[in-house]
Design a protein around this motif. Structure first.
Motif, PDB file in Angstrom:
ATOM      1  N   UNK A 180      69.306  43.353  23.686  1.00  0.00           N
ATOM      2  CA  UNK A 180      67.866  42.731  24.035  1.00  0.00           C
ATOM      3  C   UNK A 180      67.294  43.556  25.134  1.00  0.00           C
ATOM      4  N   UNK A 181      67.955  44.253  25.712  1.00  0.00           N
ATOM      5  CA  UNK A 181      67.525  45.272  26.883  1.00  0.00           C
ATOM      6  C   UNK A 181      66.440  46.324  26.257  1.00  0.00           C
ATOM      7  N   UNK A 182      66.427  46.404  24.962  1.00  0.00           N
ATOM      8  CA  UNK A 182      65.398  47.302  24.313  1.00  0.00           C
ATOM      9  C   UNK A 182      63.996  46.908  24.492  1.00  0.00           C
ATOM     10  N   UNK A 183      63.802  45.682  24.642  1.00  0.00           N
ATOM     11  CA  UNK A 183      62.619  44.944  24.638  1.00  0.00           C
ATOM     12  C   UNK A 183      61.736  45.688  25.815  1.00  0.00           C
ATOM     13  N   UNK A 184      62.345  45.923  26.926  1.00  0.00           N
ATOM     14  CA  UNK A 184      61.534  46.609  27.984  1.00  0.00           C
ATOM     15  C   UNK A 184      61.408  48.116  27.750  1.00  0.00           C
ATOM     16  N   UNK A 185      62.286  48.865  27.036  1.00  0.00           N
ATOM     17  CA  UNK A 185      62.166  50.173  26.793  1.00  0.00           C
ATOM     18  C   UNK A 185      61.345  50.331  25.775  1.00  0.00           C
ATOM     19  N   UNK A 186      60.791  49.512  24.943  1.00  0.00           N
ATOM     20  CA  UNK A 186      59.856  49.854  24.175  1.00  0.00           C
ATOM     21  C   UNK A 186      58.313  49.626  24.539  1.00  0.00           C
ATOM     22  N   UNK A 187      58.280  48.943  25.481  1.00  0.00           N
ATOM     23  CA  UNK A 187      56.985  48.583  25.953  1.00  0.00           C
ATOM     24  C   UNK A 187      56.070  49.762  26.399  1.00  0.00           C
ATOM     25  N   UNK A 188      56.468  50.757  27.127  1.00  0.00           N
ATOM     26  CA  UNK A 188      55.487  51.862  27.589  1.00  0.00           C
ATOM     27  C   UNK A 188      56.090  53.078  27.054  1.00  0.00           C
ATOM     28  N   UNK A 189      55.130  54.144  26.845  1.00  0.00           N
ATOM     29  CA  UNK A 189      55.426  55.344  26.499  1.00  0.00           C
ATOM     30  C   UNK A 189      55.787  56.184  27.724  1.00  0.00           C
ATOM     31  N   UNK A 190      56.090  57.279  27.496  1.00  0.00           N
ATOM     32  CA  UNK A 190      56.604  58.413  28.526  1.00  0.00           C
ATOM     33  C   UNK A 190      55.572  58.411  29.729  1.00  0.00           C
ATOM     34  N   UNK A 191      54.446  58.319  29.310  1.00  0.00           N
ATOM     35  CA  UNK A 191      53.369  58.241  30.567  1.00  0.00           C
ATOM     36  C   UNK A 191      53.161  56.881  31.146  1.00  0.00           C
ATOM     37  N   UNK A 192      53.963  55.887  30.650  1.00  0.00           N
ATOM     38  CA  UNK A 192      53.702  54.680  31.392  1.00  0.00           C
ATOM     39  C   UNK A 192      52.864  53.814  30.946  1.00  0.00           C
ATOM     40  N   UNK A 193      52.388  54.067  29.606  1.00  0.00           N
ATOM     41  CA  UNK A 193      51.025  53.385  29.137  1.00  0.00           C
ATOM     42  C   UNK A 193      51.520  52.378  28.190  1.00  0.00           C
ATOM     43  N   UNK A 194      51.001  51.128  27.920  1.00  0.00           N
ATOM     44  CA  UNK A 194      51.316  50.202  27.117  1.00  0.00           C
ATOM     45  C   UNK A 194      51.355  50.648  25.760  1.00  0.00           C
ATOM     46  N   UNK A 195      52.399  50.265  24.735  1.00  0.00           N
ATOM     47  CA  UNK A 195      52.587  50.653  23.225  1.00  0.00           C
ATOM     48  C   UNK A 195      52.091  49.418  22.606  1.00  0.00           C
ATOM     49  N   UNK A 196      50.951  49.462  22.022  1.00  0.00           N
ATOM     50  CA  UNK A 196      50.497  48.271  21.229  1.00  0.00           C
ATOM     51  C   UNK A 196      51.262  48.291  19.589  1.00  0.00           C
ATOM     52  N   UNK A 197      51.590  49.376  19.515  1.00  0.00           N
ATOM     53  CA  UNK A 197      52.318  49.492  17.920  1.00  0.00           C
ATOM     54  C   UNK A 197      53.680  49.947  18.140  1.00  0.00           C
ATOM     55  N   UNK A 198      54.808  49.063  18.031  1.00  0.00           N
ATOM     56  CA  UNK A 198      56.069  49.711  18.098  1.00  0.00           C
ATOM     57  C   UNK A 198      56.375  50.620  17.127  1.00  0.00           C
ATOM     58  N   UNK A 199      56.034  50.709  15.995  1.00  0.00           N
ATOM     59  CA  UNK A 199      56.208  51.941  15.149  1.00  0.00           C
ATOM     60  C   UNK A 199      55.519  53.207  15.373  1.00  0.00           C
ATOM     61  N   UNK A 200      54.634  53.266  16.392  1.00  0.00           N
ATOM     62  CA  UNK A 200      53.891  54.576  16.742  1.00  0.00           C
ATOM     63  C   UNK A 200      54.967  55.517  17.243  1.00  0.00           C
ATOM     64  N   UNK A 201      54.741  56.689  17.007  1.00  0.00           N
ATOM     65  CA  UNK A 201      55.810  57.981  17.290  1.00  0.00           C
ATOM     66  C   UNK A 201      55.704  58.195  18.945  1.00  0.00           C
ATOM     67  N   UNK A 202      55.650  57.152  19.579  1.00  0.00           N
ATOM     68  CA  UNK A 202      55.437  57.492  21.277  1.00  0.00           C
ATOM     69  C   UNK A 202      56.514  56.800  22.034  1.00  0.00           C
ATOM     70  N   UNK A 203      57.930  56.526  21.547  1.00  0.00           N
ATOM     71  CA  UNK A 203      59.009  56.038  22.179  1.00  0.00           C
ATOM     72  C   UNK A 203      59.435  56.921  23.141  1.00  0.00           C
ATOM     73  N   UNK A 204      59.560  56.409  24.323  1.00  0.00           N
ATOM     74  CA  UNK A 204      59.924  57.091  25.220  1.00  0.00           C
ATOM     75  C   UNK A 204      61.436  57.266  25.392  1.00  0.00           C
ATOM     76  N   UNK A 205      62.077  58.291  25.928  1.00  0.00           N
ATOM     77  CA  UNK A 205      63.751  58.440  25.821  1.00  0.00           C
ATOM     78  C   UNK A 205      64.092  58.279  27.341  1.00  0.00           C
ATOM     79  N   UNK A 206      65.390  58.807  27.267  1.00  0.00           N
ATOM     80  CA  UNK A 206      65.957  58.674  28.744  1.00  0.00           C
ATOM     81  C   UNK A 206      66.953  57.730  28.799  1.00  0.00           C
ATOM     82  N   UNK A 207      67.364  57.014  27.825  1.00  0.00           N
ATOM     83  CA  UNK A 207      68.307  55.987  27.691  1.00  0.00           C
ATOM     84  C   UNK A 207      69.325  55.874  26.768  1.00  0.00           C
ATOM     85  N   UNK A 208      70.204  55.303  26.701  1.00  0.00           N
ATOM     86  CA  UNK A 208      71.300  55.129  25.705  1.00  0.00           C
ATOM     87  C   UNK A 208      72.243  53.515  25.434  1.00  0.00           C
TER      88      UNK A 208
END
Length: 403
Positions: A180-208
């Motif tokens: 459930x920690x993934x809920x926070x990981x998907x909120x913002x893109x790599x530039x810190x902008x809100x992602x209104x569409x969860x299936x947009x190809x803007x998922x930020x990385x750096x986690x596992x």
């Protein structure tokens, strides 16, 4: 994304591999006590004529103990519980494979189908899969890379991360253990902008998530990409319920009810524009399955996404509401001077913004039409002090139909 065959019950077993190639080296597996206990529980009260089937053998209970019936050997009757444990321990990969899906994963639905798909459980033998799992089976799901492995007790473990972080050591990434920690990981893109569409190809990385069990791995994937596994499974089963544009728009109410008025004239060109703007692979990882209506297809390709899109999403509806209002304005003719190169530059700027390429254009690349300095030069030359292109003010909008 390759499609496996339909999910089959573990009780039905799997056909042995008839290939004459050298059998893969199966990692050493110890039969855990909970797997053995699960076998005994499954046999309690079971009809002796309906044995419990594993890959390559079956087990049943009779009055004298147990019956072990190997596909490649002699049928044994009167087997004691201790002897049964020894026999199953020798066949631990098949037993733990049954236990993993029958008892740990359970239900015949999206979760089970997805986890079996991850390791091609319906298209390969246990020996082939366990050998591959020992090395790690990698699958892509949107921008995720999921690696499935097996322990020496036959337990499945999953590493879930961004595909861009493939090969990065775990200690160099932010580690998470709660899906459930993934809920926070998907909120913002790599530039810190809100992602209104969860299936947009803007998922930020750096986690596992480096060590998830089957249920938690499924939960993590569904948190990153909500409902994608469920819709993927419905499509595989031929049960995907698609709601087309007209049907979806008819359901809109309140401030979104205006979208229902956007069917002026003949054809559906306006919906083509919406789909081209919002549903292209560059904007969404889903594959659009909805059309204008049941009888009318759009003239825009639905894309190549792995998971289906069954109806216009909230982002599409919200954008269509704005465009409905904008398209109600009556056109005006504006006259101003542009050189041929400046006209092409305006076109380049629109293309670059629409394709999200602005950040890729370096400041020194003044040959690029959308270069920042070249664009600032065009603005300095062609805008007046009020910001009007060519010094021509914008006339007040006149809408066509009143709402």
């Amino acid at each position: 994304m390759p499609e496996p065959t339909s999910d089959a019950t573990a009780d039905e077993g799997a056909a042995a591999d008839d290939d004459t190639e050298t059998a893969p080296e199966v990692p050493s597996i110890d039969l855990p006590s909970d797997a053995f206990d699960a076998v005994l529980d499954a046999l309690d009260g079971r009809d002796p004529n309906d044995p419990l089937r594993f890959e390559g053998f079956s087990v049943a209970r009779d009055d004298g103990g147990y019956v072990l019936d190997p596909a490649d050997g002699d049928r044994q009757t009167g087997v004691s519980e201790r002897e049964l444990h020894e026999a199953l321990d020798e066949r631990a990969p098949a037993v733990t494979d049954w236990y993993a899906f029958e008892r740990v994963v359970g239900e015949f639905g999206p979760r089970r189908a997805f986890l079996r798909w991850l390791e091609d459980a319906d298209g390969a033998t246990v020996a082939t899969r366990y050998a591959a799992l020992a090395e790690g089976i990698e699958r892509a799901w949107g921008e995720l890379k999921i690696t499935a492995t097996v322990t020496d007790r036959g337990e499945r473990r999953y590493d879930v991360r961004h595909a861009d972080d493939a090969g990065v050591p775990v200690d160099e990434l932010d580690r998470y253990d709660d899906p459930l920690d993934a809920r926070e990981l998907v909120k913002l893109d790599e530039k810190g902008r809100y992602r209104p569409l969860k299936t947009a190809p803007t998922l930020a990385g750096g986690w596992v998530f480096p060590d998830l069990g089957p249920r938690d791995a499924y939960e993590a994937v569904e948190t990153v990409y909500p409902a994608t596994v469920a819709n993927w499974h419905r499509e595989r089963e031929g049960e995907l319920d698609v709601s087309h544009w007209r049907e979806t728009m008819e359901r809109q109410s309140g401030i979104y009810g205006v979208v229902k008025t956007w069917d002026r004239g003949e054809g559906h060109e306006h919906v083509d524009w919406v789909a081209e703007a919002c549903c292209d692979d560059s904007q969404c990882l889903k594959r659009r399955e909805w059309e204008y209506d049941d009888e009318t297809d759009l003239n825009v390709d639905g894309g190549d996404g792995a998971f289906p899109c069954r109806e216009p999403c909230s982002v599409v509806v919200s954008a269509a509401r704005k465009w409905t209002r904008l398209e109600s304005e009556r056109p005006r003719t504006y006259e101003f001077d542009l050189t041929p190169s400046e006209k092409e530059q305006v076109e380049d700027i629109i293309d670059a913004v629409a394709d999200g390429r602005i950040d890729e254009i370096r400041e020194a690349d003044t040959k690029e039409g959308a270069n920042r300095y070249r664009t600032r030069f065009l603005r300095a030359k062609r805008f007046d002090d009020e910001g009007n292109l060519g010094g021509v003010p914008t006339e007040p909008a006149e809408t066509g139909d009143e709402e």
